[in-house]
Design a protein around this motif. Structure first.
Motif, PDB file in Angstrom:
ATOM      1  N   GLY A  29       0.807  -1.205   0.000  1.00  0.00           N
ATOM      2  CA  GLY A  29       0.000   0.000   0.000  1.00  0.00           C
ATOM      3  C   GLY A  29       0.837   1.251   0.000  1.00  0.00           C
ATOM      4  O   GLY A  29       0.570   2.203   0.716  1.00  0.00           O
ATOM      5  N   ASP A  30       1.906   1.263  -0.807  1.00  0.00           N
ATOM      6  CA  ASP A  30       2.841   2.386  -0.791  1.00  0.00           C
ATOM      7  C   ASP A  30       2.181   3.689  -1.226  1.00  0.00           C
ATOM      8  O   ASP A  30       1.334   3.717  -2.110  1.00  0.00           O
ATOM      9  CB  ASP A  30       4.021   2.113  -1.726  1.00  0.00           C
ATOM     10  N   ASP A  31       2.618   4.769  -0.618  1.00  0.00           N
ATOM     11  CA  ASP A  31       2.246   6.101  -1.060  1.00  0.00           C
ATOM     12  C   ASP A  31       3.440   6.660  -1.817  1.00  0.00           C
ATOM     13  O   ASP A  31       4.564   6.659  -1.321  1.00  0.00           O
ATOM     14  CB  ASP A  31       1.921   6.971   0.163  1.00  0.00           C
ATOM     15  N   THR A  45       3.622   4.187   3.293  1.00  0.00           N
ATOM     16  CA  THR A  45       2.620   4.014   4.337  1.00  0.00           C
ATOM     17  C   THR A  45       1.637   2.936   3.917  1.00  0.00           C
ATOM     18  O   THR A  45       1.336   2.765   2.739  1.00  0.00           O
ATOM     19  CB  THR A  45       1.843   5.321   4.592  1.00  0.00           C
ATOM     20  N   ASN A  46       1.139   2.201   4.887  1.00  0.00           N
ATOM     21  CA  ASN A  46       0.050   1.267   4.684  1.00  0.00           C
ATOM     22  C   ASN A  46      -0.925   1.452   5.843  1.00  0.00           C
ATOM     23  O   ASN A  46      -0.584   1.098   6.975  1.00  0.00           O
ATOM     24  CB  ASN A  46       0.561  -0.180   4.649  1.00  0.00           C
ATOM     25  N   PRO A  47      -2.063   2.102   5.618  1.00  0.00           N
ATOM     26  CA  PRO A  47      -2.694   2.383   4.327  1.00  0.00           C
ATOM     27  C   PRO A  47      -2.022   3.523   3.573  1.00  0.00           C
ATOM     28  O   PRO A  47      -1.238   4.280   4.142  1.00  0.00           O
ATOM     29  CB  PRO A  47      -4.116   2.779   4.727  1.00  0.00           C
ATOM     30  N   SER A  48      -2.360   3.616   2.291  1.00  0.00           N
ATOM     31  CA  SER A  48      -1.873   4.727   1.491  1.00  0.00           C
ATOM     32  C   SER A  48      -2.758   5.952   1.738  1.00  0.00           C
ATOM     33  O   SER A  48      -3.839   5.855   2.336  1.00  0.00           O
ATOM     34  CB  SER A  48      -1.877   4.358   0.004  1.00  0.00           C
ATOM     35  N   VAL A  49      -2.286   7.091   1.286  1.00  0.00           N
ATOM     36  CA  VAL A  49      -3.024   8.337   1.490  1.00  0.00           C
ATOM     37  C   VAL A  49      -4.390   8.259   0.809  1.00  0.00           C
ATOM     38  O   VAL A  49      -4.497   7.875  -0.361  1.00  0.00           O
ATOM     39  CB  VAL A  49      -2.220   9.526   0.930  1.00  0.00           C
ATOM     40  N   ASP A  50      -5.421   8.561   1.577  1.00  0.00           N
ATOM     41  CA  ASP A  50      -6.807   8.575   1.098  1.00  0.00           C
ATOM     42  C   ASP A  50      -7.311   7.200   0.651  1.00  0.00           C
ATOM     43  O   ASP A  50      -8.308   7.107  -0.085  1.00  0.00           O
ATOM     44  CB  ASP A  50      -6.983   9.583  -0.049  1.00  0.00           C
ATOM     45  N   GLN A  51      -6.671   6.124   1.086  1.00  0.00           N
ATOM     46  CA  GLN A  51      -7.174   4.787   0.751  1.00  0.00           C
ATOM     47  C   GLN A  51      -8.565   4.610   1.332  1.00  0.00           C
ATOM     48  O   GLN A  51      -8.846   5.013   2.465  1.00  0.00           O
ATOM     49  CB  GLN A  51      -6.225   3.718   1.295  1.00  0.00           C
ATOM     50  N   ARG A  57      -8.790  -5.300  10.077  1.00  0.00           N
ATOM     51  CA  ARG A  57      -8.011  -6.074  11.050  1.00  0.00           C
ATOM     52  C   ARG A  57      -6.499  -5.911  10.852  1.00  0.00           C
ATOM     53  O   ARG A  57      -5.726  -6.549  11.564  1.00  0.00           O
ATOM     54  CB  ARG A  57      -8.372  -7.549  10.956  1.00  0.00           C
ATOM     55  N   SER A  58      -6.082  -5.101   9.904  1.00  0.00           N
ATOM     56  CA  SER A  58      -4.656  -4.961   9.585  1.00  0.00           C
ATOM     57  C   SER A  58      -3.969  -3.982  10.524  1.00  0.00           C
ATOM     58  O   SER A  58      -4.587  -3.053  11.058  1.00  0.00           O
ATOM     59  CB  SER A  58      -4.472  -4.492   8.142  1.00  0.00           C
ATOM     60  N   ASP A  59      -2.655  -4.185  10.676  1.00  0.00           N
ATOM     61  CA  ASP A  59      -1.819  -3.199  11.365  1.00  0.00           C
ATOM     62  C   ASP A  59      -1.495  -2.056  10.407  1.00  0.00           C
ATOM     63  O   ASP A  59      -1.401  -2.252   9.194  1.00  0.00           O
ATOM     64  CB  ASP A  59      -0.509  -3.827  11.825  1.00  0.00           C
ATOM     65  N   LEU A  60      -1.323  -0.868  10.957  1.00  0.00           N
ATOM     66  CA  LEU A  60      -0.804   0.247  10.169  1.00  0.00           C
ATOM     67  C   LEU A  60       0.714   0.136  10.147  1.00  0.00           C
ATOM     68  O   LEU A  60       1.336  -0.208  11.168  1.00  0.00           O
ATOM     69  CB  LEU A  60      -1.216   1.588  10.774  1.00  0.00           C
ATOM     70  N   GLU A  61       1.330   0.433   9.009  1.00  0.00           N
ATOM     71  CA  GLU A  61       2.786   0.339   8.877  1.00  0.00           C
ATOM     72  C   GLU A  61       3.338   1.593   8.210  1.00  0.00           C
ATOM     73  O   GLU A  61       2.816   2.031   7.183  1.00  0.00           O
ATOM     74  CB  GLU A  61       3.183  -0.900   8.074  1.00  0.00           C
ATOM     75  N   ILE A  62       4.371   2.128   8.817  1.00  0.00           N
ATOM     76  CA  ILE A  62       5.045   3.323   8.312  1.00  0.00           C
ATOM     77  C   ILE A  62       6.515   2.976   8.119  1.00  0.00           C
ATOM     78  O   ILE A  62       7.172   2.511   9.055  1.00  0.00           O
ATOM     79  CB  ILE A  62       4.926   4.511   9.300  1.00  0.00           C
ATOM     80  N   GLU A  63       7.033   3.215   6.914  1.00  0.00           N
ATOM     81  CA  GLU A  63       8.428   2.867   6.641  1.00  0.00           C
ATOM     82  C   GLU A  63       9.232   4.110   6.278  1.00  0.00           C
ATOM     83  O   GLU A  63       8.777   4.961   5.505  1.00  0.00           O
ATOM     84  CB  GLU A  63       8.500   1.845   5.509  1.00  0.00           C
ATOM     85  N   PHE A  64      10.430   4.191   6.832  1.00  0.00           N
ATOM     86  CA  PHE A  64      11.339   5.296   6.573  1.00  0.00           C
ATOM     87  C   PHE A  64      12.514   4.810   5.731  1.00  0.00           C
ATOM     88  O   PHE A  64      12.838   3.619   5.708  1.00  0.00           O
ATOM     89  CB  PHE A  64      11.868   5.876   7.895  1.00  0.00           C
ATOM     90  N   ALA A 112      -4.318   9.110  10.826  1.00  0.00           N
ATOM     91  CA  ALA A 112      -3.074   8.774  11.528  1.00  0.00           C
ATOM     92  C   ALA A 112      -2.131   9.967  11.438  1.00  0.00           C
ATOM     93  O   ALA A 112      -1.862  10.462  10.346  1.00  0.00           O
ATOM     94  CB  ALA A 112      -2.432   7.539  10.908  1.00  0.00           C
ATOM     95  N   THR A 113      -1.649  10.415  12.567  1.00  0.00           N
ATOM     96  CA  THR A 113      -0.697  11.525  12.615  1.00  0.00           C
ATOM     97  C   THR A 113       0.677  10.961  12.948  1.00  0.00           C
ATOM     98  O   THR A 113       0.857  10.307  13.984  1.00  0.00           O
ATOM     99  CB  THR A 113      -1.116  12.566  13.670  1.00  0.00           C
ATOM    100  N   ILE A 114       1.631  11.206  12.059  1.00  0.00           N
ATOM    101  CA  ILE A 114       2.965  10.609  12.166  1.00  0.00           C
ATOM    102  C   ILE A 114       3.978  11.714  12.434  1.00  0.00           C
ATOM    103  O   ILE A 114       4.042  12.707  11.705  1.00  0.00           O
ATOM    104  CB  ILE A 114       3.334   9.871  10.862  1.00  0.00           C
ATOM    105  N   THR A 115       4.764  11.529  13.478  1.00  0.00           N
ATOM    106  CA  THR A 115       5.857  12.454  13.790  1.00  0.00           C
ATOM    107  C   THR A 115       7.141  11.656  13.944  1.00  0.00           C
ATOM    108  O   THR A 115       7.115  10.494  14.352  1.00  0.00           O
ATOM    109  CB  THR A 115       5.586  13.241  15.083  1.00  0.00           C
ATOM    110  N   TRP A 116       8.268  12.261  13.593  1.00  0.00           N
ATOM    111  CA  TRP A 116       9.558  11.623  13.797  1.00  0.00           C
ATOM    112  C   TRP A 116      10.617  12.697  13.955  1.00  0.00           C
ATOM    113  O   TRP A 116      10.390  13.867  13.651  1.00  0.00           O
ATOM    114  CB  TRP A 116       9.888  10.658  12.655  1.00  0.00           C
ATOM    115  N   ALA A 117      11.735  12.325  14.476  1.00  0.00           N
ATOM    116  CA  ALA A 117      12.789  13.297  14.773  1.00  0.00           C
ATOM    117  C   ALA A 117      14.142  12.700  14.398  1.00  0.00           C
ATOM    118  O   ALA A 117      14.341  11.485  14.451  1.00  0.00           O
ATOM    119  CB  ALA A 117      12.765  13.668  16.257  1.00  0.00           C
ATOM    120  N   PRO A 118      15.081  13.621  13.982  1.00  0.00           N
ATOM    121  CA  PRO A 118      14.930  15.086  13.856  1.00  0.00           C
ATOM    122  C   PRO A 118      14.185  15.453  12.579  1.00  0.00           C
ATOM    123  O   PRO A 118      14.240  14.732  11.587  1.00  0.00           O
ATOM    124  CB  PRO A 118      16.370  15.567  13.803  1.00  0.00           C
TER     125      PRO A 118
END
Length: 381
Positions: A29-31, A45-51, A57-64, A112-118
């Motif tokens: 489900g790549d964006d 991201t899974n889900p993709s934007v506006d999917q 029942r799926s987990d949300l997954e964010i890849e950097f 889903a609101t995603i934050t990361w640092a820096p």
């Protein structure tokens, strides 16, 4: 038509090793939009934007693209209420997974609101909606007689890892078919109340047909094999979920018996009954009947030896009624089943198979389990 399943020992070893190798980085489900920050980018991201059809029942997954120093995901419903869940990271620290504590609601909007640092950027806001899975069925009784092909070979085997690759090589173009019987009761107070019959299928997709040279099996009939007696193990229906087990199944693949003990299967039907997904399957798999699928004349325990050498997994005691340290515990997720439109299962017994053998339509290679002496004269037990 004869189907051959023998694999050379070296070929199966290679399958096992390949199945256990490092996973390729294949996002789901790549964006395509990449959000960058000081050297670390949000890759997928899974889900993709506006999917609009995220499985509930799926987990949300964010890849950097690289491991950030920290990362967070906050999930909220349309009213802005936080949805609780557990967060985990992959070993490399590049993929964040969010497992909601409770299943998401079907046909519902989330953010889903995603934050990361820096980072010098504002938090990334991902809006999506769940699909129809999880909605109740309009007429559950319409499931009776419909035939589904269970894709075990294509499932993700988490215990032991790599088993799915082995199954994919051994049962290519073989489907595990099931249907609900007229004796099924869908009433809430009657659960577990579903009666099921299984069969093997040949072919692929909508072209799959029932194997006319293997016996059908009443999955929920219990040890006596008769529906409607005291030892039945009916499946449960929790609209739209199927919950089967624990049950014992005996499958026959190209004349070779594969015993499955303590089978459990859970999954959810689409509200239009077209398919079944999000399934989880587990069973003790008696490997003794499968050794000859690896190599003709293979010694008893060959698959156990391979599992120990290549998967670092030891076989365990099978227990009654067929004791011996020859069973592998298998657990699979992402199990799916497709409805085969226009197909109805025929009840096939041992005598039916012998009649077809005598008529020349079931070759001896297909029914070798009925010919233990190997003299070319099959008989019923």
């Amino acid at each position: 038509m004869k189907r051959t399943f023998f694999l050379p020992l070296a070929a199966l070893s290679a399958l096992l090793v390949t199945a256990c190798g490092p996973d390729a980085l294949t996002p789901s489900g790549d964006d395509d939009d990449t959000v960058s920050n000081d050297g670390v980018a949000l890759f997928s991201t899974n889900p993709s934007v506006d999917q609009s059809d995220f499985f509930f029942r799926s987990d949300l997954e964010i890849e950097f693209t690289a491991a950030p120093e920290s990362g967070f995901l906050i999930l909220a419903d349309a009213a802005g209420n936080d949805v609780p869940g557990d967060t985990s990271w992959n070993p490399g620290g590049t993929k964040l997974s969010f497992n909601p504590t409770a299943e998401l609601e079907p046909s519902t909007a989330y953010t889903a609101t995603i934050t990361w640092a820096p980072t010098d950027f504002e938090p990334f806001v991902l809006a999506f909606q769940t699909g129809l899975y999880g909605e109740v069925l309009g007429d559950p009784s319409a499931l009776v007689g419909e035939v589904y092909s269970l894709d075990l070979a294509g499932a993700t085997f988490v215990e032991p890892p790599g088993l799915g690759g082995v199954l994919g090589g051994l049962i290519e173009d073989v489907g595990v078919l099931f249907t609900l019987l007229p004796e099924s009761d869908f009433a809430v107070g009657a659960q577990p109340g579903l009666q099921m019959m299984g069969a093997l299928g040949v072919g692929a997709g909508q072209d799959m047909t029932q194997d006319a040279c293997t016996e059908t099996l009443d999955w929920t009939a219990g040890e006596d094999g008769i529906i409607g007696t005291a030892d039945d193990t009916p499946a449960g229906f929790d609209d739209p979920f199927l919950r089967l087990g624990p049950a014992d199944l005996n499958l026959t693949i190209s004349g070779v018996s594969a015993r499955l003990k303590d089978v459990n299967l859970v999954g959810v039907w689409h509200p239009d009954r077209s398919d079944f997904r999000g399934g989880e399957f587990e069973a003790l798999i008696d490997t003794r009947g499968l050794d000859n699928l690896v190599e003709e004349g293979a010694a008893e325990g060959t698959i156990c030896d391979l599992a120990s050498d290549t998967l670092d997994v030891d076989c365990q005691e099978c227990g009654a009624p067929n004791p011996g340290v020859f069973c592998l515990f298998g657990r699979a997720v992402d199990v799916t089943a497709e409805r085969i439109d226009g197909l109805a299962l025929e009840v096939i017994g041992c005598q039916d198979i012998l009649d077809r053998f005598n008529a020349g339509t079931c070759p001896i290679e297909e029914i070798s389990s009925l010919d233990p002496d190997g003299d070319g004269t099959p008989t019923c037990p």
